[in-house]
Design an enzyme around this catalytic site. Structure first.
Site, PDB file in Angstrom:
ATOM      1  N   ASP A  67       0.735  -1.092   0.007  1.00 49.64           N
ATOM      2  CA  ASP A  67      -0.077   0.115  -0.032  1.00 49.64           C
ATOM      3  C   ASP A  67       0.799   1.274   0.016  1.00 49.64           C
ATOM      4  O   ASP A  67       2.170   1.408   0.327  1.00 49.64           O
ATOM      5  CB  ASP A  67      -0.910  -0.150   1.110  1.00 49.64           C
ATOM      6  CG  ASP A  67      -0.256  -0.428   2.593  1.00 49.64           C
ATOM      7  OD1 ASP A  67       1.040  -0.455   2.451  1.00 49.64           O
ATOM      8  OD2 ASP A  67      -0.918  -0.886   3.305  1.00 49.64           O
ATOM      9  N   ASN A 136      -7.533  -3.000  14.121  1.00 52.24           N
ATOM     10  CA  ASN A 136      -8.930  -3.129  13.651  1.00 52.24           C
ATOM     11  C   ASN A 136      -9.198  -4.535  12.969  1.00 52.24           C
ATOM     12  O   ASN A 136     -10.182  -4.701  12.212  1.00 52.24           O
ATOM     13  CB  ASN A 136      -9.627  -2.014  13.159  1.00 52.24           C
ATOM     14  CG  ASN A 136      -8.857  -1.578  11.901  1.00 52.24           C
ATOM     15  OD1 ASN A 136      -7.970  -2.157  11.199  1.00 52.24           O
ATOM     16  ND2 ASN A 136      -9.293  -0.472  11.129  1.00 52.24           N
ATOM     17  N   HIS A 138      -7.219  -4.824   9.926  1.00 54.69           N
ATOM     18  CA  HIS A 138      -7.059  -4.718   8.600  1.00 54.69           C
ATOM     19  C   HIS A 138      -5.587  -5.115   8.293  1.00 54.69           C
ATOM     20  O   HIS A 138      -4.798  -5.272   9.027  1.00 54.69           O
ATOM     21  CB  HIS A 138      -6.932  -2.918   8.197  1.00 54.69           C
ATOM     22  CG  HIS A 138      -5.816  -2.237   8.661  1.00 54.69           C
ATOM     23  ND1 HIS A 138      -5.902  -0.870   9.084  1.00 54.69           N
ATOM     24  CD2 HIS A 138      -4.339  -2.393   9.060  1.00 54.69           C
ATOM     25  CE1 HIS A 138      -4.838  -0.339   9.482  1.00 54.69           C
ATOM     26  NE2 HIS A 138      -3.730  -1.596   9.363  1.00 54.69           N
ATOM     27  N   GLU A 143      -9.863  -1.789   5.291  1.00 52.72           N
ATOM     28  CA  GLU A 143     -10.377  -1.592   6.327  1.00 52.72           C
ATOM     29  C   GLU A 143     -11.613  -2.420   6.753  1.00 52.72           C
ATOM     30  O   GLU A 143     -12.117  -2.911   5.868  1.00 52.72           O
ATOM     31  CB  GLU A 143     -10.725  -0.178   6.549  1.00 52.72           C
ATOM     32  CG  GLU A 143      -9.478   0.778   6.623  1.00 52.72           C
ATOM     33  CD  GLU A 143      -8.798   1.017   7.661  1.00 52.72           C
ATOM     34  OE1 GLU A 143      -8.627   0.056   8.612  1.00 52.72           O
ATOM     35  OE2 GLU A 143      -8.163   1.968   7.741  1.00 52.72           O
TER      36      GLU A 143
HETATM   37  C1  F6R Z   1       1.423  -1.488   6.187  1.00 53.09           C
HETATM   38  C2  F6R Z   1       0.141  -1.836   6.289  1.00 53.09           C
HETATM   39  C3  F6R Z   1      -0.850  -2.348   7.580  1.00 53.09           C
HETATM   40  C4  F6R Z   1       0.230  -2.305   8.718  1.00 53.09           C
HETATM   41  C5  F6R Z   1      -0.719  -2.384  10.070  1.00 53.09           C
HETATM   42  C6  F6R Z   1       0.156  -2.657  11.182  1.00 53.09           C
HETATM   43  O1  F6R Z   1       1.990  -1.674   4.795  1.00 53.09           O
HETATM   44  O2  F6R Z   1      -0.076  -2.454   5.122  1.00 53.09           O
HETATM   45  O3  F6R Z   1      -1.549  -3.056   7.327  1.00 53.09           O
HETATM   46  O4  F6R Z   1       0.950  -3.825   8.541  1.00 53.09           O
HETATM   47  O5  F6R Z   1      -1.247  -1.095  10.059  1.00 53.09           O
HETATM   48  O6  F6R Z   1       0.910  -1.570  11.643  1.00 53.09           O
HETATM   49  P1  F6R Z   1       2.121  -1.750  12.692  1.00 53.09           P
HETATM   50  O7  F6R Z   1       3.001  -2.931  12.219  1.00 53.09           O
HETATM   51  O8  F6R Z   1       2.610  -0.347  12.644  1.00 53.09           O
HETATM   52  O9  F6R Z   1       1.516  -2.185  14.007  1.00 53.09           O
END
Ligand code: F6R
Length: 241
Positions: A67, A136, A138, A143
């Site tokens: 992303d 959440n 994702h 989301e």
């Molecule tokens: C990042 C992504 C997100 C993160 C998720 C967890 O490329 O796609 O899904 O993997 O938000 O983020 P952290 O590791 O910072 O808790």
């Protein structure tokens, strides 16, 4: 689904890096799907160390990231392109022309998404997709929703994601509110999936996603249906299992 519980963040990072390096060693021209966020940083650090020791060669590896924030360019230090350059790409012998992140500067969201989906397809599929896990549920920036998005799409980030990301920006108004992300369908097409999660704050969602019902309101729960998923969590993230 294999769940590997590790002692702590360092141990989780080493195990995850071992799985990625096994992929690179067994298929030097593999396609890796990569993630940003805090969780995989230690994994990337190990890969860099092993490259420097001469144990890993990235010269034939291709990568597609999950992303990118809509509106941020490569020079923006909060863009995921910048993150990948700094946490992995510039430290190893990867061919930058074979690394891909959705184009956050493309204002036409339909074009940005279909172009990216075409890039992923042009590689004939992802061999190993690394994922983090949002609080959440994702994965990528898919989301919680009423259905699982199939292909790369433009998402409105939820308030909780914007709040979680705010720690990286000077003020909340600077946090992007939209992102381009691979769809759940794009992610599920990967041959193998490796998800990393660490910390007590992830314990509840780890339990919900992998031991609860498979519903689009918890996007990561779909991984229960993937034939080859490895979840590497530390003891804190596994504490409710
Ligand atoms: C990042 C992504 C997100 C993160 C998720 C967890 O490329 O796609 O899904 O993997 O938000 O983020 P952290 O590791 O910072 O808790």
């Amino acid at each position: 689904m294999r769940i590997i519980v590790t002692k702590n963040y360092e141990d989780m990072s080493r195990k995850a890096a071992n799985i990625i390096s096994a992929q690179i060693i067994s298929k030097p021209n593999c396609v890796l799907g990569l993630a940003t966020g805090s969780t995989p940083i230690g994994t990337y650090d190990n890969l860099i160390d092993w490259y420097k020791k001469g144990d890993l060669d990235f010269s034939e590896v291709s990568t597609v990231n999950l992303d990118e924030y809509r509106g941020l360019d490569h020079e923006n230090d909060q863009s995921y392109y910048y993150f990948m350059m700094n946490h992995l790409f510039k430290h190893v012998n990867i061919d930058i022309t074979r690394t891909h992140v959705p184009d956050g500067t493309e204002p036409d969201s339909e074009k940005a998404c279909s172009d990216y989906e075409a890039i992923v397809e042009s590689y004939g599929g992802v061999d190993l997709q690394l994922l983090g896990l949002g609080h959440n549920g994702h994965i990528g920036f898919n989301e919680p929703a009423d259905e699982f998005p199939k292909t790369t799409n433009c998402v409105d980030l939820t308030e909780s994601t914007i709040q979680a990301n705010a720690r990286f920006f000077e003020k909340i108004e600077d946090v992007p509110t939209q992102a381009y992300t691979m769809g759940i369908g794009t992610i599920m097409k990967a041959k193998k999936i490796l998800l990393v999660a660490s910390g007590i704050d992830k314990a509840e969602i780890v339990k919900k996603a992998f031991f609860g019902p498979v519903v689009p309101q918890v996007p990561a729960s779909i991984l229960q249906f993937h034939p080859d998923v490895t979840i590497v969590v530390d003891e804190d993230a596994a504490s409710l299992l």
